[in-house]
Each structure stands twice: as C-alpha cells, then as structure tokens.
Scaffold this motif. Structure first.
Motif, PDB file in Angstrom:
ATOM      1  N   GLY A 405       0.859  -1.103  -0.179  1.00  0.00           N
ATOM      2  CA  GLY A 405      -0.332   0.009  -0.140  1.00  0.00           C
ATOM      3  C   GLY A 405       0.814   1.566  -0.253  1.00  0.00           C
ATOM      4  N   ASN A 406      -0.129   2.143   0.788  1.00  0.00           N
ATOM      5  CA  ASN A 406       1.113   3.669   0.958  1.00  0.00           C
ATOM      6  C   ASN A 406       0.563   4.294   2.167  1.00  0.00           C
ATOM      7  N   TYR A 407       1.867   5.511   2.152  1.00  0.00           N
ATOM      8  CA  TYR A 407       1.221   5.905   4.006  1.00  0.00           C
ATOM      9  C   TYR A 407       2.292   7.149   3.394  1.00  0.00           C
ATOM     10  N   LEU A 408       1.543   8.185   3.120  1.00  0.00           N
ATOM     11  CA  LEU A 408       1.441   9.749   3.212  1.00  0.00           C
ATOM     12  C   LEU A 408       1.132  10.548   4.507  1.00  0.00           C
ATOM     13  N   GLU A 409       1.516  11.762   3.881  1.00  0.00           N
ATOM     14  CA  GLU A 409       0.135  12.328   4.659  1.00  0.00           C
ATOM     15  C   GLU A 409       1.083  14.109   3.794  1.00  0.00           C
ATOM     16  N   PHE A 410      -0.205  14.700   3.977  1.00  0.00           N
ATOM     17  CA  PHE A 410      -0.809  16.179   3.006  1.00  0.00           C
ATOM     18  C   PHE A 410      -1.120  16.759   4.153  1.00  0.00           C
ATOM     19  N   LYS A 411      -0.859  17.551   3.438  1.00  0.00           N
ATOM     20  CA  LYS A 411      -1.942  19.270   3.350  1.00  0.00           C
ATOM     21  C   LYS A 411      -3.333  19.643   2.639  1.00  0.00           C
ATOM     22  N   VAL A 412      -4.467  20.470   3.266  1.00  0.00           N
ATOM     23  CA  VAL A 412      -5.361  20.626   2.331  1.00  0.00           C
ATOM     24  C   VAL A 412      -6.318  21.364   3.168  1.00  0.00           C
ATOM     25  N   GLY A 413      -7.135  22.606   2.939  1.00  0.00           N
ATOM     26  CA  GLY A 413      -7.790  23.206   3.490  1.00  0.00           C
ATOM     27  C   GLY A 413      -9.317  22.194   3.169  1.00  0.00           C
ATOM     28  N   SER A 414      -9.582  21.307   3.918  1.00  0.00           N
ATOM     29  CA  SER A 414     -11.143  20.547   3.673  1.00  0.00           C
ATOM     30  C   SER A 414     -11.186  19.856   5.014  1.00  0.00           C
ATOM     31  N   SER A 415     -11.882  19.198   5.469  1.00  0.00           N
ATOM     32  CA  SER A 415     -12.288  18.440   6.550  1.00  0.00           C
ATOM     33  C   SER A 415     -12.376  17.103   6.543  1.00  0.00           C
ATOM     34  N   LEU A 416     -12.228  16.324   7.406  1.00  0.00           N
ATOM     35  CA  LEU A 416     -11.557  14.938   7.696  1.00  0.00           C
ATOM     36  C   LEU A 416     -13.516  14.424   6.530  1.00  0.00           C
ATOM     37  N   GLU A 417     -14.423  14.341   7.004  1.00  0.00           N
ATOM     38  CA  GLU A 417     -14.946  14.423   6.196  1.00  0.00           C
ATOM     39  C   GLU A 417     -15.248  14.232   4.917  1.00  0.00           C
ATOM     40  N   THR A 418     -15.158  15.199   4.286  1.00  0.00           N
ATOM     41  CA  THR A 418     -15.184  15.697   2.838  1.00  0.00           C
ATOM     42  C   THR A 418     -13.595  14.379   2.333  1.00  0.00           C
ATOM     43  N   ILE A 419     -12.799  14.594   2.686  1.00  0.00           N
ATOM     44  CA  ILE A 419     -11.948  13.867   2.365  1.00  0.00           C
ATOM     45  C   ILE A 419     -12.097  12.310   1.449  1.00  0.00           C
ATOM     46  N   MET A 420     -12.731  12.047   2.785  1.00  0.00           N
ATOM     47  CA  MET A 420     -13.291  10.168   2.872  1.00  0.00           C
ATOM     48  C   MET A 420     -13.792   9.761   2.295  1.00  0.00           C
ATOM     49  N   ALA A 421     -14.933  11.352   1.892  1.00  0.00           N
ATOM     50  CA  ALA A 421     -15.886  10.659   0.459  1.00  0.00           C
ATOM     51  C   ALA A 421     -15.694  10.948  -0.578  1.00  0.00           C
ATOM     52  N   ASP A 422     -14.324  11.217  -0.574  1.00  0.00           N
ATOM     53  CA  ASP A 422     -13.847  11.891  -2.238  1.00  0.00           C
ATOM     54  C   ASP A 422     -13.187  10.372  -2.231  1.00  0.00           C
ATOM     55  N   LEU A 423     -12.795   9.686  -1.197  1.00  0.00           N
ATOM     56  CA  LEU A 423     -11.790   8.614  -1.583  1.00  0.00           C
ATOM     57  C   LEU A 423     -12.486   7.545  -1.667  1.00  0.00           C
ATOM     58  N   ASN A 424     -13.599   7.961  -1.211  1.00  0.00           N
ATOM     59  CA  ASN A 424     -14.679   6.449  -0.963  1.00  0.00           C
ATOM     60  C   ASN A 424     -15.919   6.551  -2.630  1.00  0.00           C
ATOM     61  N   SER A 425     -15.521   7.637  -2.991  1.00  0.00           N
ATOM     62  CA  SER A 425     -16.330   8.002  -4.361  1.00  0.00           C
ATOM     63  C   SER A 425     -15.231   7.060  -5.409  1.00  0.00           C
ATOM     64  N   GLN A 426     -14.451   7.275  -5.069  1.00  0.00           N
ATOM     65  CA  GLN A 426     -12.867   6.715  -6.175  1.00  0.00           C
ATOM     66  C   GLN A 426     -13.440   5.670  -6.407  1.00  0.00           C
ATOM     67  N   LEU A 427     -13.015   4.633  -4.948  1.00  0.00           N
ATOM     68  CA  LEU A 427     -13.420   3.587  -4.698  1.00  0.00           C
ATOM     69  C   LEU A 427     -14.862   2.720  -5.088  1.00  0.00           C
TER      70      LEU A 427
END
Length: 473
Positions: A405-427
């Motif tokens: 897999g992969n482990y990464l750290e990043f910065k972005v002006g968004s919320s935890l829930e919004t980022i997770m929703a984006d990952l979920n829709s891609q999968l």
C-alpha cells in the motif's frame, strides 16, 4: 352543573353576615363536577381582588377542583389569613366555575400586586366584562354563585342593620344577561344576595324579547325570577362564492351548485367548498356557516402549470442546483416546478460539475440524470493498485510507499469527512464495496472488498489542515 359559595359566618350562603374591619374571614367553595374555579372579591368601593387563582403559593396557583371537592381560602394550614379591610359597605364574593380554562386577565392583573391580581373597574364594568368572557362558551359549561357580606367598623356608630334576601335568576335557555336597574350583574343561572326592597330586573338573550319584572325582596327569603326566552333563529345561512377568473364550477359538499359568482342558502354547520376551472388548480376550503349570516369566498385561482422533476446521479449523493438554487442531494424527487425551461447543476467532490438543461411541462414528469465518470485533470495518483488520487488541492508533505500500500501526509483546506467521501466515491467507481466505516476522534477507519482482496484505509486529522492517509491491503 353547579357551584356553591359561602363564608365561615354563614355556611348557608343565603344571609349577609357582618365582618368588622380587621377580622379574619374564611371563604368556602364547592362544585358538583370537575371544574376550573375563579374567585373574586368585588369591594364596595369598586376595587376587584382576584382570590383564585393567585401566585402567592402553589395552593393558590391550582384552581382545578374535582367533583364534590371543597376548597377553603385560606386553607387551614395556610401561612396567611384573609383580613377584612375597609371601607364600610357591602362586599360581594363571586365564584365562576368553568369546565374549560378561561382567560380572566381582562378582569384583574398582577401589575399592582405580584401575588394577587387586582383592578378598579367597579361592579358594573366587572359584570359586563365577565359576561363577555363567558357568553361565547356553551351555557352548560360554566356557572356562577354570589355571596354578600357587610364590612363594619366596631369603633363606629354608623353601622346600619342589614336586612337582605336572595334573588334566584333562571332562564330557558340559560346564559341570559341579568340586569338590575339597568346594570349588568351576571348571567343565568345565578343567585344574588341583595338588601330587601323592590328591584327592576331584566333578562336579555340575543334573538329574543327582553324579559323585565319588578321583584320584591324580603329579608331572609328567596325570590325566584324565571323566564322562558323564545329564540327565533333565521331559517338558514348563505354562501356567496366567487372566483377570479369567474365562471368556474362551484361544488358545495360534493354537489354542483352553479358557476361563480353564485349565492346559495345552506343549513348551519360546516360545508366543503370546491371551485374548478379548466387550466387552473382546484380551490378547496371548509367553512362554517352561521344561521342568518353570509360567508363570502372569492379566491384568485392559480394557473395549473406545475410539473415534477426527478434528479439522479452516479454515484449518488451529488448536490443539485436548479437555476442556481440548492434543491437537495441525489436521488431527489419529485420536485414541483412551474412550466418553464431550467438549468440543473450537479456537484460532487473530486469531479467536475455536470450541467443539464431540461424543461417542465404542466402535469408531466421529467427525469434529469448525470454520471460522474472523469476525475479532475492534474490529480496525483497516490496508489497504483486501487487507482486512488490525491484530494483536489492537496499538497503531499511526506510519502512512504510499500508493497502492501502507501502511507502519506498532506495538507489541504478541507474536512476529514469530505476527504473520506472523495476516497469512498473513487473506490466505489472502481468496483470496491465498503463493508465497514468507523468514525473516531479525528480519524476514520474503513474496510473495502473487491473479489478476494481486502482493503483498509485509515484517515487521520493530525493538525490544522494537516492529514495522514494509510492505505494497506
């Protein structure tokens, strides 16, 4: 339905007992049915004191009596006494018992005394106001009783003897206004203690002739005033029904009665009105028609130019905007819209907006669908096996790929829930099925399956606009 009122010096409630200024007095009341009880002291100087309900204590706040219950004021264990105060004269106690809660704030208010409501309206105005309160109520739901007592000064030689009797007022139907020498004193049925002598009395009831008589009152005796008041109600009520535009079909209680405008005689009671005109929405209303009165109904009819729209997207959950106004999230519908042309915008995180034009036809349904199939260009792939890309606008600050897999750290002006929703829709688009989603403090853990492969994702919020993502399978 009856109420009884008395004082401790005259449990019969028929005499006019004498109380010296400064002497304590106890008042008793009883009802033969469950009722709310309102008790007033009408002073000889025109002052009104509301005894019950009062705000002095919890006992005073409760003015509900059950059938046969006797209540004394003050109660035997009360921390206060009722003391007779001047001036000398005849004070009147009035009890009003009602089967429903009444608003008696027009009779007395707490503005001058935080514990007991008072006013200075005088006996005549009090009787008129009381009549206004009870007159709209069914006569069988309320009743009054009255007791007189004389206030005397033990240090004065000007205390004339009181010779009093009782007048018992009754009428059929009840609820008639009672006048003595032109002054309203209450409503039938009622009893009234008065000094002996001759009295001009009147009973008045709307729709009937006034009953009047001269009554002689003798000390210690009861004089009966009884009258049958014939009320001749109008034969019918009427409905005056119009519309704009006119010439619409008018139905009363389901029966066609003509084209608007139309006036129809109806029986007293509730009636259902419906107005129909081709090309316009039907108008419906329930009205109550009173005998002898005319109810006017004249609505402006609305054009029947409404259709319905349904909105769908793949994946679901997209925000839907119609002509710039947010309507909800897919799947959405039915949404009622007037006949016209519209633009719909679909927004879903991580994907370019989708716009569709559609039309609404009156009485018909339209379905607007979009499929989000292309990710925003320029995004960074963060895992080759799953095809996951970095959240739009994110900047990677650390990355440690491995064979699982992969482990990464990043910065972005968004919320935890919004980022997770984006990952979920891609999968989701790539065929993965989410079998577990566990939100925790500042992190979300999720598990996905595709064929025989299990995928785990842990997304953490590590600081202000700082996140870490662990992908392993």
């Amino acid at each position: 339905f009856s109420a009884e009122l008395w004082v401790d010096k005259d449990p019969s409630g028929q005499a006019v007992p004498r109380y010296n200024i400064g002497e304590n007095i106890v008042i008793g009341v009883r009802v033969n049915e469950d009722a709310y009880v309102y008790l007033f002291d009408v002073r000889s100087n025109g002052e009104i004191n509301q005894i019950l309900p009062n705000r002095y204590d919890q006992e005073g706040l409760n003015n509900y009596l059950t059938a046969g219950q006797v209540k004394y004021f003050p109660a035997a264990d009360a921390a206060y006494n009722f003391t007779v105060d001047g001036p000398m004269g005849i004070d009147k106690l009035i009890v009003l018992a009602s089967k429903e809660v009444l608003d008696v704030s027009s009779l007395a208010s707490y503005s001058g005394n935080p514990n007991f409501a008072t006013s200075n309206m005088g006996q005549s105005q009090f009787a008129q106001t009381l009549s206004i309160i009870v007159q709209p109520k069914p006569q069988k739901n309320w009743v009054t009783d009255t007791v007189l007592f004389e206030v005397t000064d033990p240090n004065s030689n000007n205390n004339p003897p009181i010779n009093a009797g009782t007048i018992d007022f009754r009428s059929n139907p009840g609820g008639a206004e009672v006048y003595i020498f032109g002054n309203l004193v209450g409503n039938t049925p009622m009893t009234l203690n008065v000094k002996e002598g001759n009295y001009l009395v009147e009973l008045r009831l709307s729709g009937s002739k006034i009953f009047d008589n001269i009554v002689k009152v003798s000390a210690g005796r009861t004089s009966l005033v009884e009258a049958s008041l014939e009320v001749n109600p109008p034969a019918s009520a009427s409905l005056n029904i119009g519309s704009s535009p006119s010439n619409a079909e008018v139905y009363i209680d389901g029966q066609y009665v003509g084209a608007s405008p139309v006036t129809i005689a109806v029986a007293q009671g509730n009636h259902n009105i419906e107005i129909r005109l081709a090309g316009y929405l039907s108008f419906s209303r329930s009205v109550y028609a009173e005998l002898g009165q005319t109810v006017v109904i004249n609505p402006v009819l609305e054009l029947d130019n409404i259709g319905q729209a349904y909105f769908e997207s793949e994946p679901t959950g997209a925000e839907v905007y119609v002509n710039g106004s947010y309507m909800g999230n897919t799947p959405l519908g039915p949404v009622s819209l007037k006949e016209a042309n519209y633009n719909a915008s679909f927004k879903f995180s991580g994907y370019p907006d989708e716009t569709r034009s559609f039309s609404i036809v009156a009485g018909q349904q339209s379905t607007v669908s979009v499929s989000f199939s292309n990710l925003n260009s320029g995004q960074t792939i963060i895992d080759d096996f799953t095809g996951l890309s970095l959240f739009p606008g994110a900047t990677v600050t650390y990355e440690e790929p491995n064979k699982h897999g992969n482990y990464l750290e990043f910065k972005v002006g968004s919320s935890l829930e919004t980022i997770m929703a984006d990952l979920n829709s891609q999968l989701f688009l790539n065929g993965w099925k989410r079998v577990r989603n566990t939100p925790k403090h500042n992190r979300i853990e999720a598990k996905y399956e595709l064929n025989d492969v299990e995928l785990y994702i842990e997304l953490k919020k590590t600081g202000s606009n700082e996140f870490s993502l662990d992908i392993y399978y």
